[in-house]
Write a protein that holds these residues in place. Structure first.
Motif, short mmCIF file in Angstrom:
data_model
loop_
_atom_site.label_atom_id
_atom_site.label_comp_id
_atom_site.label_asym_id
_atom_site.label_seq_id
_atom_site.Cartn_x
_atom_site.Cartn_y
_atom_site.Cartn_z
N MET A 42 0.85 -1.19 0.00
CA MET A 42 0.00 0.00 0.00
C MET A 42 0.89 1.24 0.00
SD MET A 42 -3.37 0.95 0.13
CE MET A 42 -3.85 -0.73 0.04
N ASP A 43 1.71 1.34 -1.03
CA ASP A 43 2.65 2.45 -1.14
C ASP A 43 1.97 3.81 -1.23
OD1 ASP A 43 4.83 0.73 -1.03
OD2 ASP A 43 4.90 0.49 -3.20
N ALA A 44 0.82 3.87 -1.89
CA ALA A 44 0.12 5.15 -2.05
C ALA A 44 -0.33 5.68 -0.69
CB ALA A 44 -1.08 4.99 -2.98
N LEU A 45 -0.79 4.80 0.18
CA LEU A 45 -1.21 5.23 1.51
C LEU A 45 -0.02 5.76 2.31
CD1 LEU A 45 -3.33 5.52 3.74
CD2 LEU A 45 -2.93 3.12 4.32
N LEU A 46 1.08 5.06 2.26
CA LEU A 46 2.28 5.51 2.97
C LEU A 46 2.77 6.84 2.42
CD1 LEU A 46 4.26 4.88 5.20
CD2 LEU A 46 5.61 3.56 3.56
N GLU A 47 2.68 7.01 1.12
CA GLU A 47 3.06 8.28 0.49
C GLU A 47 2.20 9.43 1.02
OE1 GLU A 47 2.88 9.08 -3.93
OE2 GLU A 47 4.20 7.31 -3.84
N ILE A 48 0.91 9.20 1.09
CA ILE A 48 -0.02 10.22 1.60
C ILE A 48 0.35 10.59 3.04
CG2 ILE A 48 -2.42 10.69 2.25
CD1 ILE A 48 -3.19 8.73 -0.10
N LEU A 49 0.56 9.59 3.87
CA LEU A 49 0.91 9.83 5.27
C LEU A 49 2.22 10.60 5.40
CD1 LEU A 49 -0.13 6.39 6.74
CD2 LEU A 49 -1.20 8.60 7.23
N GLN A 50 3.20 10.24 4.60
CA GLN A 50 4.49 10.93 4.66
C GLN A 50 4.39 12.36 4.19
OE1 GLN A 50 6.87 8.02 2.57
NE2 GLN A 50 7.59 7.14 4.50
N GLU A 51 3.48 12.63 3.27
CA GLU A 51 3.25 14.01 2.85
C GLU A 51 2.63 14.83 3.99
OE1 GLU A 51 0.98 13.86 -0.76
OE2 GLU A 51 2.61 12.86 -1.84
N LEU A 52 1.81 14.18 4.80
CA LEU A 52 1.20 14.86 5.95
C LEU A 52 2.24 15.16 7.02
CD1 LEU A 52 -2.14 12.87 6.37
CD2 LEU A 52 -1.88 15.24 5.62
N HIS A 53 3.07 14.15 7.32
CA HIS A 53 4.07 14.27 8.39
C HIS A 53 5.32 13.50 8.01
CE1 HIS A 53 1.36 16.13 11.30
NE2 HIS A 53 0.43 15.28 10.89
N ASP A 54 6.26 14.17 7.38
CA ASP A 54 7.46 13.48 6.91
C ASP A 54 8.43 13.14 8.04
OD1 ASP A 54 8.40 16.01 7.44
OD2 ASP A 54 9.30 16.32 5.47
N ASP A 55 8.14 13.59 9.24
CA ASP A 55 9.01 13.33 10.38
C ASP A 55 8.57 12.12 11.21
OD1 ASP A 55 6.68 14.73 11.11
OD2 ASP A 55 7.62 15.56 12.89
N VAL A 56 7.54 11.41 10.78
CA VAL A 56 6.99 10.29 11.54
C VAL A 56 7.32 8.97 10.84
CG1 VAL A 56 4.84 9.23 12.39
CG2 VAL A 56 5.10 11.72 12.40
N ASP A 57 7.73 7.99 11.62
CA ASP A 57 7.95 6.65 11.08
C ASP A 57 6.64 5.88 11.18
OD1 ASP A 57 8.73 4.15 10.29
OD2 ASP A 57 10.21 3.86 11.88
N PHE A 58 5.85 5.95 10.13
CA PHE A 58 4.53 5.34 10.13
C PHE A 58 4.58 3.82 10.16
CE2 PHE A 58 3.51 9.58 8.56
CZ PHE A 58 2.42 9.88 9.35
N MET A 59 5.70 3.25 9.77
CA MET A 59 5.82 1.79 9.76
C MET A 59 5.91 1.21 11.18
SD MET A 59 5.52 1.15 6.62
CE MET A 59 5.92 -0.56 6.51
N THR A 60 6.37 2.00 12.12
CA THR A 60 6.54 1.48 13.49
C THR A 60 5.64 2.14 14.52
OG1 THR A 60 8.36 3.02 13.94
CG2 THR A 60 8.94 0.85 13.05
N HIS A 61 5.18 3.34 14.26
CA HIS A 61 4.35 4.06 15.25
C HIS A 61 2.94 3.47 15.25
CE1 HIS A 61 4.31 7.98 17.58
NE2 HIS A 61 3.16 7.40 17.83
N GLU A 62 2.50 2.98 16.39
CA GLU A 62 1.20 2.30 16.46
C GLU A 62 0.16 3.02 17.31
OE1 GLU A 62 1.70 -1.80 17.39
OE2 GLU A 62 2.98 -2.14 15.66
N THR A 63 0.45 4.24 17.70
CA THR A 63 -0.51 5.01 18.50
C THR A 63 -0.61 6.44 17.95
OG1 THR A 63 1.30 5.46 20.07
CG2 THR A 63 -0.23 3.68 20.63
N LEU A 64 -0.88 6.53 16.67
CA LEU A 64 -0.90 7.83 15.99
C LEU A 64 -1.99 8.75 16.53
CD1 LEU A 64 -0.42 6.45 12.39
CD2 LEU A 64 1.29 7.68 13.75
N ILE A 65 -3.16 8.22 16.78
CA ILE A 65 -4.26 9.02 17.32
C ILE A 65 -4.03 9.27 18.81
CG2 ILE A 65 -6.75 9.07 17.80
CD1 ILE A 65 -6.28 9.30 14.87
N ASP A 66 -3.72 8.21 19.53
CA ASP A 66 -3.53 8.31 20.98
C ASP A 66 -2.43 9.32 21.34
OD1 ASP A 66 -5.44 6.32 21.19
OD2 ASP A 66 -3.97 4.72 21.51
N ASP A 67 -1.36 9.35 20.54
CA ASP A 67 -0.25 10.25 20.81
C ASP A 67 -0.41 11.61 20.13
OD1 ASP A 67 0.91 8.26 22.31
OD2 ASP A 67 2.33 7.65 20.75
#
Length: 75
Positions: free
Chosen positions: A1-26
């Motif tokens: 799902m590269d397109a989804l990861l691309e979208i997320l990285q455009e929103l926040h390029d400083d976040v490691d979305f592959m490992t962060h599991e509490t995006l809403i909570d944090d």
């Protein structure tokens, strides 16, 4: 799902979305990010996320978002 990861990285390029599991909570992503994400998923991936799926569990991690998009894409 590269397109989804691309979208997320455009929103926040400083976040490691592959490992962060509490995006809403944090509070890494907020309601404005989710609105942008929903629009971009619809535009780029062609998957519409309905209002009843707008629950924190579906957006707390990249894995949860991927599962949501894949599930909705199968419908």
């Amino acid at each position: 799902m590269d397109a989804l990861l691309e979208i997320l990285q455009e929103l926040h390029d400083d976040v490691d979305f592959m490992t962060h599991e509490t995006l809403i909570d944090d509070k890494v992503i907020d309601s404005f990010d989710i609105i942008t994400l929903i629009a971009e998923v619809d535009d780029r991936i062609g998957v519409t996320i309905p209002p009843e799926e707008l629950i924190p569990e579906n957006f707390n991690s990249y894995a949860a978002m991927t599962a949501l998009v894949e599930r909705l894409d199968d419908d």
